[in-house]
Design a protein around this motif. Sequence first.
Motif, PDB file in Angstrom:
ATOM      1  N   GLU A  66      47.303  35.842  39.324  1.00  0.00           N
ATOM      2  CA  GLU A  66      47.022  35.501  38.038  1.00  0.00           C
ATOM      3  C   GLU A  66      47.838  33.654  38.550  1.00  0.00           C
ATOM      4  O   GLU A  66      47.587  33.194  37.524  1.00  0.00           O
ATOM      5  N   THR A  89      34.235  36.281  42.077  1.00  0.00           N
ATOM      6  CA  THR A  89      35.015  36.618  40.465  1.00  0.00           C
ATOM      7  C   THR A  89      34.360  37.179  39.380  1.00  0.00           C
ATOM      8  O   THR A  89      35.969  37.767  38.245  1.00  0.00           O
ATOM      9  N   LEU A  93      38.279  38.363  37.563  1.00  0.00           N
ATOM     10  CA  LEU A  93      38.287  38.541  35.799  1.00  0.00           C
ATOM     11  C   LEU A  93      38.383  40.154  35.327  1.00  0.00           C
ATOM     12  O   LEU A  93      39.292  40.270  34.479  1.00  0.00           O
ATOM     13  N   VAL A 101      41.725  34.853  31.757  1.00  0.00           N
ATOM     14  CA  VAL A 101      40.189  35.121  31.806  1.00  0.00           C
ATOM     15  C   VAL A 101      39.973  34.162  30.087  1.00  0.00           C
ATOM     16  O   VAL A 101      38.303  34.146  31.150  1.00  0.00           O
TER      17      VAL A 101
END
Length: 444
Positions: A66, A89, A93, A101
Amino acid sequence: MEQKQLELFYSGKYNELICELDQMNAVDIADMLSSLSIPQVAQIFRMLKKDVCADIFAEFDSDIQEALICSMQEQEISHFIDKLAMDDTVDMLEELPANVVERILKSTSLSRRKEINKFLQYPENSAGSIMTSELVRIKSSMTVSQAVEHVRSTGIDKETVYVIYVTDASRRLRGTLELKDLLFASPTERIYNIMDTGVIFAKTTDKRQTITDMISKYDLLALPIVDSEDRLVGIVTFDDALDVINDDATKDIEKMGAIVPANKPYLKTGVIYTWLQRIPWLLILMLSASLTGAIITHFEGSLQRAVVLTAFIPMLMGSGGNAGGQASVTVIRSMSLGEIRMKDFLPVLWKELRVSLLCGATLAVAAFAKVFLFDKVGVYVALAVSLTLLATVIVAKLVGASLPILAKRIGLDPAVMASPFITTIVDAISLAIYFSISTKILGI
């Protein structure tokens, strides 16, 4: 980070640092970079090749992922996400906050965004949620030489090329072909003549555990996943299956320890979060244990007339809990491996009944000798204790073996019915048996 790489980094010898990192595995690099601050990690990230960054990024914890995403510009995110494997991926997410996101999806290309959204729509516990679309597929009508050229031109960035998937004109899965068989086949041979038509596959809606069981059972490098119309949409590789197995095993261990499963490593969770994990089951077990107190209160008069009985309560309760725990853990593990199903309920009980008779009889004889010879109590007290032990072990093993299977039958996780829960139930049962037998034998 290792001392040598640290010295290169702080001395500004970035070219030498990159050369050192190029010789290392992505997992080891991620471990080392995790010890640095986010700005330092971001600085090194910008020096590395994008495909190398993607491999390293996939190994980071979600909080580092993040922070790195937040440190990137939109164009950087777009290039980076294009290099990141689709399954990595989607995993990322699912862990990130909604606002992060949204920023990632806005920064990616339209085609990539559509593909990501398609994967995110699959249920969390399904095959679709852990598969990747990065596979090599060829048409059954191709010649071997055409197929080899196709693999060379499209396989460079794929998850695996050891197994090639054969589809028809409608993308329906028709067979598989190992790379070595393709390389050694005649260049003019048609693929449909050499492919393996006995394909083992799964549906996008199948549960994750079904996928891992199939990969383990058939020793597959990857399992093809098809949609409702049998069109090939992805694969689940053995390394992703191993991650699922480890994740599920961790959750089962936490449930068996009466802890609500967590989604983060132990040192990454705060005190309040850990408290919230543990307190629900502690409250439930505490309240259920009040049944034990109620039984003792009910037989309080009997205890006052034969105080010696109190000394053996811990031994009886402990033995019963241990016996039930043995049975429940064995059954839960066998269920997770697919060795026990609902149809095996009666055979499991029949086996545990015979085992419990042998274990109970052995413990009863040992308890009688210990209580009568070493504790110097009367023969009737020793008899009451030994008979209680025999009955408690039988009941405990039957309860421990049956509850996980019954839990599965009504849609609960069998791991919930592990030692803490079984012990609480068996404690109450063992006390009820103990006082019932004692009052009859001792006449109290």
